[in-house]
Write a protein that holds these residues in place. Structure first.
Motif: not given
Lengths: 314, 286
Positions: A223-230, A251-256, A263-264, A290-291
């Motif tokens: 669960x903690x291996x997320x490579x994204x931030x909120x 150049x970062x992947x983004x989700x609104x 979510x970056x 961190x997400x």
């Protein structure tokens, strides 16, 4: 004995005429003694073939397997009384009652008849023990299979999709039973694709993908291996959209997300660069962190990480 | 000790199955119906002759019943998948297969005893109601080989047959000896059935194959090559049951059929043990 199960370089290829199907492709796995170990993977990822090889149902494969310290399948006979296994949907004589089926298995290992009643009682089948198995539902057959597994009072249980066919109450009972067994010092190895079950039950997990282990560790690590931030930016929806476009341009992947947060895809340790870039564009960060990744997200990321390979088989 | 545990478990499984019970009950019902019909028609039942005829007919049938029971002891488990469940309890494939062979042999021999005792009892009641316990004095002593129902060459090219009747031999003793022979033949056939059932995984294929061999293959090849017509498994196993015995009124078969029957069974057992030890019980990639 440090590990209940040790697998090195397991490879199993099935031949169908001229076609070869690689079910397991160089699997390495170590299951520690004690606790519940989840064996995750999508359908056709090689979970059942691995379990078949561990339990002696498969005879020809490459690599080595040690179960309770002995080589399988060659020396499995020496530890079989300490091992209980349930592979796929358990099969019994349909015309015999559940109790009779278990009594015959018990007889083959010299297990006292009293254990049959205890095992049936433990899985909640005592009141239907005298009925023919052909009248059992899929869930009842699963429970009978679990009863057969615990008949020997084993120190290692290997269970292949034990929650298959169970209703929510049955799944809860199964979960509690397995947890109780693990808490009493036994090792429970359970394959599943039901992530909610795994997250509630397992201490450690391995994730299988196309016959290979792509993760092995604790549920928290997965669960903690997320490579994204909120990220939440100050202002209205327009500010959020401007921020999303700006981050994308970097150049970062983004989700609104629906709640207005972004979510970056950026390692949490590099999030400060994001704050500086947004500030440079008059976008002020209200909140960043961190997400929290769910088990499902972690699993999907591992199993379908490479989109180009999605849909391929073995 | 472990072998004994697995064998007794297999025996319990054998006894609880419907096929042995159904076949036994079927044979007994046919015997009862035949006797009731005979009594109703006022036919005199001459106990020794009726018993002899019934035993000889049922004996040959019971050899095939033994093969069927043996084959189904393992083929049914392949089909239901319960073989994998059993192997999770005892991973020694050799022990499991040998236990099945022993259980099928013992069970089939027990079926012979039950059927023969039932036939003897039913006929005794019939004879008491409408018949006699005296033996018929008119028995055939010798027939040419081409008129014999069952024949075996005493030499590869020979066709001569001899029917011997020992009118002095104690009838009860001969009945017991014959029962023992059928028990042995049915047990051997059951072992053969388990072995072939492990290889082909279908009861119907084993029985169908044996019947076709018995009726066409073995007989035709034996005749064609002017060789012993009891060379194959189907007919040599039956010959073990009805071979040279002093059961009054029956043929004295000669030939190496006993060696043939053992050779076929031993060959099938070795092949089955080797193959079963290595085969995948589960079939598909998962």
């Amino acid at each position: 004995m440090s590990a209940a199960i040790e697998i090195e370089g397991l490879r199993k290829v099935y031949r169908r005429g001229r076609r070869q199907i690689t079910a397991v492709d160089g699997l390495d796995l170590e299951v520690p003694v004690g606790g519940v170990f989840g064996f995750l993977g999508p359908n056709a990822s090689g979970k059942t073939s691995t379990i078949r090889a561990m339990t002696g149902i498969l005879r020809s494969f490459d690599g080595s397997i040690r179960v309770l310290g002995v080589a399988a399948p060659r020396h499995l006979d020496g530890v079989i009384d300490r091992l209980g296994a349930l592979v796929e949907t358990p099969s019994f004589f349909p015309a015999f009652s559940g109790a009779r089926n278990l009594a015959l298995l018990a007889r083959a290992r010299g297990i006292p008849r009293a254990r049959v009643e205890e095992a049936l009682d433990a899985v909640g089948l005592a009141d239907r023990a005298g009925d023919p198995v052909k009248g059992y539902s899929l869930g009842m057959r699963q429970r009978l299979g679990l009863a057969a597994t615990i008949l020997k009072d084993p120190e290692l249980l290997i269970l292949d999709e034990p929650a298959n066919g169970l209703d929510p109450d049955g799944m809860r009972e199964m979960r509690l039973t397995l947890r109780r067994l693990a808490d009493s010092g036994r090792t429970v190895f359970v394959s599943s694709h039901l992530l909610a079950e795994v997250s509630q039950l397992c201490d450690r997990v391995a994730v299988l993908r196309k016959g290979r282990c792509v993760f092995q560790g604790s549920v928290e690590e997965l669960v903690g291996q997320s490579q994204a931030v909120q990220v939440r930016v100050h202002g209205d929806g327009d500010a959020t959209q401007r921020a999303a476009a700006g981050v994308r341009a970097l150049g970062h992947e983004v989700t609104v997300r629906d709640d207005g947060a972004l979510r970056v895809a950026i390692p949490p340790g590099e999030a400060w660069t994001l704050v500086r870039q947004l500030a440079a564009h008059d976008l002020w960060v209200d909140e960043i962190g961190p997400l929290e990744r769910t088990l499902e997200e972690g699993y999907v990321e591992l199993v379908h990480g490479d989109e180009s390979e999605r849909g391929a088989t073995w | 000790m472990r072998m004994w545990s697995v064998t007794t478990s297999e025996l319990m499984r054998f006894a609880a199955r419907r096929l042995p019970r159904g076949l036994t009950i079927g044979v007994v019902v046919v015997a009862i119906a035949a006797v009731v019909t005979a009594v109703a028609q006022g036919t005199e039942i001459r106990y020794p002759d009726a018993l002899e005829g019934s035993f000889l007919g049922a004996g040959q049938l019971l050899v095939y019943v033994g093969a069927a029971l043996g084959a189904s002891a393992i083929a049914a488990e392949w089909n239901t998948g319960s073989l994998a469940t059993l192997l999770l309890f005892d991973p020694s494939r050799v022990r499991v297969l040998v236990a099945k062979m022993l259980a099928a042999a013992i069970g089939s021999a027990a079926v012979v005893v039950v059927v023969f005792v039932a036939i003897a009892g039913v006929l005794a009641v019939g004879a008491a109601v409408s018949g006699t316990f005296e033996r018929d004095s008119g028995v055939v002593v010798t027939v040419p080989s081409d008129e014999a129902d069952l024949q075996i060459a005493d030499e590869p090219q020979g066709t001569a047959e001899l029917l011997e009747v020992d009118e002095e031999a104690p009838f009860a003793r001969n009945a017991v000896i014959y029962t023992g022979r059928v028990m042995g033949a049915a047990a051997l056939a059951a072992v053969f059935g388990v072995a072939v059932g492990a290889l082909v995984r279908r009861t119907a294929a084993v029985i169908g194959g044996l019947l076709i061999l018995a009726m066409f293959g073995e007989l035709a090849i034996g005749e064609l090559l002017r060789f012993d017509t009891f060379w194959g498994p189907a007919r040599s196993l039956v010959a073990v049951a009805v071979g040279p015995i002093e059961f009054a009124g029956f043929q004295n078969l000669q030939g190496p059929y006993l060696a043939y029957a053992f050779a076929w069974t031993a060959g099938a057992v070795v092949l089955a043990l080797v193959w079963f030890s290595r085969t995948e019980v589960a079939t598909g990639p998962r």
